[in-house]
Write a protein that holds these residues in place. Structure first.
Motif, PDB file in Angstrom:
ATOM      1  N   ALA A 181      10.959   4.723  22.358  1.00  0.00           N
ATOM      2  CA  ALA A 181      10.390   5.661  23.324  1.00  0.00           C
ATOM      3  C   ALA A 181       8.870   5.614  23.293  1.00  0.00           C
ATOM      4  O   ALA A 181       8.196   5.633  24.341  1.00  0.00           O
ATOM      5  N   GLN A 182       8.303   5.539  22.090  1.00  0.00           N
ATOM      6  CA  GLN A 182       6.846   5.478  21.961  1.00  0.00           C
ATOM      7  C   GLN A 182       6.298   4.187  22.562  1.00  0.00           C
ATOM      8  O   GLN A 182       5.238   4.182  23.202  1.00  0.00           O
ATOM      9  N   VAL A 183       7.031   3.087  22.368  1.00  0.00           N
ATOM     10  CA  VAL A 183       6.571   1.800  22.898  1.00  0.00           C
ATOM     11  C   VAL A 183       6.638   1.791  24.423  1.00  0.00           C
ATOM     12  O   VAL A 183       5.780   1.204  25.088  1.00  0.00           O
ATOM     13  N   ALA A 184       7.633   2.438  24.990  1.00  0.00           N
ATOM     14  CA  ALA A 184       7.723   2.515  26.452  1.00  0.00           C
ATOM     15  C   ALA A 184       6.496   3.216  27.025  1.00  0.00           C
ATOM     16  O   ALA A 184       5.915   2.780  28.034  1.00  0.00           O
ATOM     17  N   ARG A 185       6.081   4.307  26.382  1.00  0.00           N
ATOM     18  CA  ARG A 185       4.867   5.006  26.837  1.00  0.00           C
ATOM     19  C   ARG A 185       3.624   4.152  26.603  1.00  0.00           C
ATOM     20  O   ARG A 185       2.695   4.152  27.419  1.00  0.00           O
ATOM     21  N   LEU A 186       3.617   3.416  25.492  1.00  0.00           N
ATOM     22  CA  LEU A 186       2.478   2.541  25.195  1.00  0.00           C
ATOM     23  C   LEU A 186       2.318   1.464  26.260  1.00  0.00           C
ATOM     24  O   LEU A 186       1.194   1.160  26.692  1.00  0.00           O
ATOM     25  N   ARG A 187       3.431   0.874  26.694  1.00  0.00           N
ATOM     26  CA  ARG A 187       3.362  -0.147  27.736  1.00  0.00           C
ATOM     27  C   ARG A 187       2.669   0.395  28.991  1.00  0.00           C
ATOM     28  O   ARG A 187       1.802  -0.267  29.582  1.00  0.00           O
ATOM     29  N   THR A 188       3.066   1.606  29.379  1.00  0.00           N
ATOM     30  CA  THR A 188       2.485   2.203  30.590  1.00  0.00           C
ATOM     31  C   THR A 188       0.989   2.422  30.426  1.00  0.00           C
ATOM     32  O   THR A 188       0.204   2.128  31.342  1.00  0.00           O
ATOM     33  N   ARG A 189       0.600   2.902  29.265  1.00  0.00           N
ATOM     34  CA  ARG A 189      -0.820   3.179  29.043  1.00  0.00           C
ATOM     35  C   ARG A 189      -1.643   1.895  28.992  1.00  0.00           C
ATOM     36  O   ARG A 189      -2.716   1.820  29.599  1.00  0.00           O
ATOM     37  N   LEU A 190      -1.159   0.892  28.275  1.00  0.00           N
ATOM     38  CA  LEU A 190      -1.914  -0.355  28.163  1.00  0.00           C
ATOM     39  C   LEU A 190      -1.962  -1.105  29.490  1.00  0.00           C
ATOM     40  O   LEU A 190      -2.951  -1.770  29.809  1.00  0.00           O
ATOM     41  N   ASP A 191      -0.893  -1.000  30.272  1.00  0.00           N
ATOM     42  CA  ASP A 191      -0.875  -1.658  31.568  1.00  0.00           C
ATOM     43  C   ASP A 191      -1.968  -1.110  32.477  1.00  0.00           C
ATOM     44  O   ASP A 191      -2.547  -1.832  33.294  1.00  0.00           O
ATOM     45  N   ALA A 192      -2.280   0.174  32.314  1.00  0.00           N
ATOM     46  CA  ALA A 192      -3.348   0.778  33.112  1.00  0.00           C
ATOM     47  C   ALA A 192      -4.733   0.395  32.592  1.00  0.00           C
ATOM     48  O   ALA A 192      -5.712   0.465  33.335  1.00  0.00           O
ATOM     49  N   LEU A 193      -4.803  -0.022  31.321  1.00  0.00           N
ATOM     50  CA  LEU A 193      -6.102  -0.353  30.723  1.00  0.00           C
ATOM     51  C   LEU A 193      -6.549  -1.781  30.997  1.00  0.00           C
ATOM     52  O   LEU A 193      -7.748  -2.064  31.013  1.00  0.00           O
ATOM     53  N   GLY A 194      -5.597  -2.716  31.161  1.00  0.00           N
ATOM     54  CA  GLY A 194      -6.003  -4.115  31.285  1.00  0.00           C
ATOM     55  C   GLY A 194      -4.908  -4.986  31.847  1.00  0.00           C
ATOM     56  O   GLY A 194      -4.062  -4.528  32.616  1.00  0.00           O
ATOM     57  N   ASP A 195      -4.918  -6.271  31.463  1.00  0.00           N
ATOM     58  CA  ASP A 195      -3.921  -7.200  31.970  1.00  0.00           C
ATOM     59  C   ASP A 195      -3.432  -8.096  30.834  1.00  0.00           C
ATOM     60  O   ASP A 195      -3.748  -7.876  29.671  1.00  0.00           O
ATOM     61  N   SER A 196      -2.640  -9.111  31.195  1.00  0.00           N
ATOM     62  CA  SER A 196      -2.025 -10.022  30.221  1.00  0.00           C
ATOM     63  C   SER A 196      -1.289  -9.238  29.137  1.00  0.00           C
ATOM     64  O   SER A 196      -1.312  -9.608  27.955  1.00  0.00           O
ATOM     65  N   LEU A 197      -0.629  -8.163  29.532  1.00  0.00           N
ATOM     66  CA  LEU A 197       0.077  -7.310  28.581  1.00  0.00           C
ATOM     67  C   LEU A 197       1.433  -7.910  28.225  1.00  0.00           C
ATOM     68  O   LEU A 197       2.250  -8.178  29.103  1.00  0.00           O
ATOM     69  N   VAL A 198       1.644  -8.121  26.924  1.00  0.00           N
ATOM     70  CA  VAL A 198       2.920  -8.589  26.408  1.00  0.00           C
ATOM     71  C   VAL A 198       3.237  -7.754  25.174  1.00  0.00           C
ATOM     72  O   VAL A 198       2.451  -7.703  24.230  1.00  0.00           O
ATOM     73  N   VAL A 199       4.392  -7.100  25.183  1.00  0.00           N
ATOM     74  CA  VAL A 199       4.851  -6.322  24.031  1.00  0.00           C
ATOM     75  C   VAL A 199       6.226  -6.846  23.647  1.00  0.00           C
ATOM     76  O   VAL A 199       7.173  -6.763  24.431  1.00  0.00           O
ATOM     77  N   VAL A 200       6.339  -7.420  22.447  1.00  0.00           N
ATOM     78  CA  VAL A 200       7.592  -8.025  22.014  1.00  0.00           C
ATOM     79  C   VAL A 200       8.036  -7.404  20.695  1.00  0.00           C
ATOM     80  O   VAL A 200       7.249  -6.809  19.973  1.00  0.00           O
ATOM     81  N   GLY A 201       9.328  -7.564  20.394  1.00  0.00           N
ATOM     82  CA  GLY A 201       9.843  -7.051  19.129  1.00  0.00           C
ATOM     83  C   GLY A 201      11.003  -6.108  19.342  1.00  0.00           C
ATOM     84  O   GLY A 201      11.731  -6.161  20.339  1.00  0.00           O
ATOM     85  N   GLY A 202      11.170  -5.193  18.398  1.00  0.00           N
ATOM     86  CA  GLY A 202      12.272  -4.239  18.431  1.00  0.00           C
ATOM     87  C   GLY A 202      12.632  -3.814  17.029  1.00  0.00           C
ATOM     88  O   GLY A 202      12.044  -4.268  16.041  1.00  0.00           O
ATOM     89  N   ASP A 203      13.570  -2.905  16.919  1.00  0.00           N
ATOM     90  CA  ASP A 203      14.013  -2.394  15.618  1.00  0.00           C
ATOM     91  C   ASP A 203      12.855  -1.810  14.813  1.00  0.00           C
ATOM     92  O   ASP A 203      12.788  -1.934  13.595  1.00  0.00           O
ATOM     93  N   GLY A 204      11.922  -1.189  15.526  1.00  0.00           N
ATOM     94  CA  GLY A 204      10.834  -0.497  14.853  1.00  0.00           C
ATOM     95  C   GLY A 204       9.585  -1.298  14.620  1.00  0.00           C
ATOM     96  O   GLY A 204       8.556  -0.738  14.225  1.00  0.00           O
ATOM     97  N   LEU A 205       9.606  -2.629  14.847  1.00  0.00           N
ATOM     98  CA  LEU A 205       8.427  -3.467  14.643  1.00  0.00           C
ATOM     99  C   LEU A 205       8.120  -4.235  15.922  1.00  0.00           C
ATOM    100  O   LEU A 205       8.986  -4.932  16.462  1.00  0.00           O
ATOM    101  N   TRP A 206       6.866  -4.125  16.377  1.00  0.00           N
ATOM    102  CA  TRP A 206       6.457  -4.712  17.657  1.00  0.00           C
ATOM    103  C   TRP A 206       5.168  -5.494  17.491  1.00  0.00           C
ATOM    104  O   TRP A 206       4.358  -5.204  16.623  1.00  0.00           O
ATOM    105  N   HIS A 207       5.008  -6.476  18.369  1.00  0.00           N
ATOM    106  CA  HIS A 207       3.755  -7.228  18.445  1.00  0.00           C
ATOM    107  C   HIS A 207       3.147  -6.964  19.816  1.00  0.00           C
ATOM    108  O   HIS A 207       3.789  -7.210  20.842  1.00  0.00           O
TER     109      HIS A 207
END
Length: 577
Positions: free
Chosen positions: A288-314
């Motif tokens: 849930a936190q990462v979903a909100r993070l994606r939205t926030r970072l997408d508004a800040l810049g570009d080339s956004l890639v968020v990968v991972g899962g099970d509590g650990l993300w890159h």
């Protein structure tokens, strides 16, 4: 000749990682040279190499930890290690996407490695990578991955046929990328990330068939001639690496775009050079936190890639406000291994901004955040070796570059990192940096060396003093036995507290305080002037107080210093000098 695998078992995964690393090592400079999208910074090949290096190191660690020589690790352990290693070691936009591709494959191959599962794995990988990218673009590695997955679908029941089909589909898709992405067409190159993926899939072909898809020899003009290569009954055409681009797919093979090796290339027609910073970090957070993070970072810049899962993300993003990107990560969870690269526009393409290098710096590998802060305060550049995540040579090279000095003293602080550190030092020397490797085997030895470091004296004199201080420091650590084992101190049971002195088990105890006191007494029996205690994250301050009192009562002339190590493998590190 080694027996070819009928499915992707742990040994095959290990071989694949090794061959992929070799392939990217050979092609790294060429891939760097054609890197024009999303940023023409000439590092896609290097980033892919470092990502696969981390994946391969994780797989090797699984094999090293396996006890018997008569069997091999489970396939699930190998593929999950490969994916985890790529995740924690991913570099740049391309490396981050490759990490997600490997993670998508691992989720399926952990169940089985036959042809049917490989087809599913390739599809899962392509879907996962596309979902990880905020705004997917055709003509990139995403397109190549999707084509590989599509080409692998069919009625073939043999693993070799599926692998060859995936490779040839990726190769054909790579040739079409200049038609799909205008910036590639103007530069006359194929997508660099896609080229790297083709190299990785080519290594998979070699793993399961025993023969690598090779490229034809260069012509006198420097271009590469196309030479069909028979691979276990099939035909794979080599990819040119120079000369004029050729469009389309020929009968029976591929005529791909030429790949110049003079880059990076300028693309002034693209207008805006984009955000000023690349921000990358690992993040411990929930979905849930990462979903909100994606939205926030997408508004800040570009080339956004968020990968991972099970509590650990890159997390990877290009932004103008690097602080806001890191702050967003802090709000979402716990970011670490934060890397920020500053770009500046010059002559139409991006270059790194560098100040005048310092004369000397120290690069230190530390086992936890607490010691990282201590060493940073002392002026050192730190690399954190988290439990089960030893740094690869590429990460050490990157730290040496980050230190930005003409002379560097490297403190690996782990006997197991000796060869890794030596390789990093050698690489840095080829880049013009004078590097001295002090073979510290424990963090307390590194602390002792750093304490006598004086940047104003001669380099050789400084290295000798640091080496002497490290060598005069005996080291110990406490560990929890994971299973019943034979040790130099006798047989231990799972859950026993082990006291290791200079790397060997010397004490077997039932609790941390008693074992620590026994270890201290044995070490101080040979003399000493200073005891250093480094406490793990969950160790109470009362233990340090009790051990200080124990030293004071039994050894009046010995001083004690205590540091908080943070999240580290051992509950207690001890140094005596």
């Amino acid at each position: 000749m080694p027996q070819l695998p009928d499915d992707l078992d742990a040994v095959a995964v290990r071989t694949w990682c090794s061959l992929a690393l070799e392939a990217l090592g050979r092609e790294r400079a060429e891939i760097d040279a054609i890197n024009v999208y999303p940023i023409a910074d000439g590092d896609t090949g290097t980033n892919l190499y470092l990502t696969v290096e981390s994946a391969a190191a994780a797989v090797e660690a699984v094999f090293a930890a396996h006890e018997t020589g008569t069997s091999t690790p489970a396939t699930a352990d190998a593929v999950r290690a490969m994916a985890h290693g790529a995740l924690i070691g991913a570099r740049g936009n391309s490396g981050t996407i490759l990490a997600q591709l490997l993670r998508g494959m691992a989720g399926v191959l952990a169940d089985a490695g036959d042809a049917a599962h490989l087809r599913l794995a390739l599809t899962s990988a392509a879907d996962a990578a596309r979902q990880a990218v905020a705004h997917p673009v055709e003509g990139t590695v995403l397109t190549v991955a999707a084509a590989a997955a599509e080409a692998a679908q069919g009625d073939e029941r043999e693993l070799r046929a599926v692998v060859r089909a995936a490779y040839e589909g990726a190769l054909a898709a790579l040739a079409r990328t200049p038609e799909q992405l205008a910036v590639l067409g103007r530069a006359g190159v194929v997508d660099a990330g896609g080229r790297g993926l083709v190299a990785v899939l080519g290594a998979l072909v070699e793993t399961v068939t025993g023969q690598a898809p090779v490229r034809g020899p260069r012509t006198a003009s420097g271009s590469a001639a196309e030479a069909p290569v028979t691979v276990d009954g099939g035909s794979v055409v080599g990819l040119p690496v120079g000369g004029t681009p050729v469009e389309g797919v020929t009968e029976g093979g591929l005529a791909a775009g030429g790949l110049p090796v003079e880059g990076p290339l300028d693309c002034p027609e693209d207008g805006d050079a984009g955000p000023a910073f690349e921000v990358i970090y690992l993040l411990e957070a929930g979905d849930a936190q990462v979903a909100r993070l994606r939205t926030r970072l997408d508004a800040l810049g570009d080339s956004l890639v968020v990968v991972g899962g099970d509590g650990l993300w890159h997390v990877h993003v290009h932004v103008d406000d690097a602080g806001a990107a890191v702050e967003a990560g802090v709000e979402a969870g716990r970011p670490y291994r934060i890397r920020i690269t500053h770009f500046a526009t010059e002559s139409g393409h991006d270059v790194r901004v560098q100040a005048e290098p310092a004369q000397r710096a120290v690069v230190v590998v530390v086992p936890g955040d607490g010691l990282a802060g201590l060493c940073t305060e002392a002026g050192a550049t730190t690399v954190i070796a988290r439990p089960g995540e030893p740094p690869a040579s590429g990460e050490l090279v990157e730290a040496i570059r980050r230190a930005h000095a003409r002379e560097v003293v490297l403190l690996p602080n782990d006997a197991a990192l000796r060869h890794t550190a030596a390789a990093a030092a050698e690489q840095a020397r080829t880049e013009g940096v004078r590097v001295a490797l002090v073979p510290t085997r424990a963090a307390v030895q590194g602390i002792a060396a750093l304490a006598v470091h004086e940047p104003d004296r001669g380099f050789d004199e400084d290295v000798v003093a640091m080496t002497a201080a490290a060598g005069a420091t005996r080291y110990a650590e406490l560990a929890v036995a994971e299973r019943q084992s034979w040790t130099m101190a006798g047989i231990c049971q799972a859950g026993d507290i082990l006291g290791l002195i200079d790397g060997d088990v010397a004490v077997i105890g039932s609790d941390v305080p008693h074992t620590a006191r026994t270890v201290l007494d044995r070490m101080l029996a040979a003399g000493g002037e200073l005891v250093t205690l480094v406490l793990g994250e969950d160790v109470p301050d009362s233990l340090a107080d009790a051990l200080e009192e124990h030293v004071r009562e039994g050894h009046l002339a010995v001083d004690t210093v205590v540091y908080r190590g943070g999240h580290q493998r051992a509950p207690l590190l001890i140094g005596v000098e």
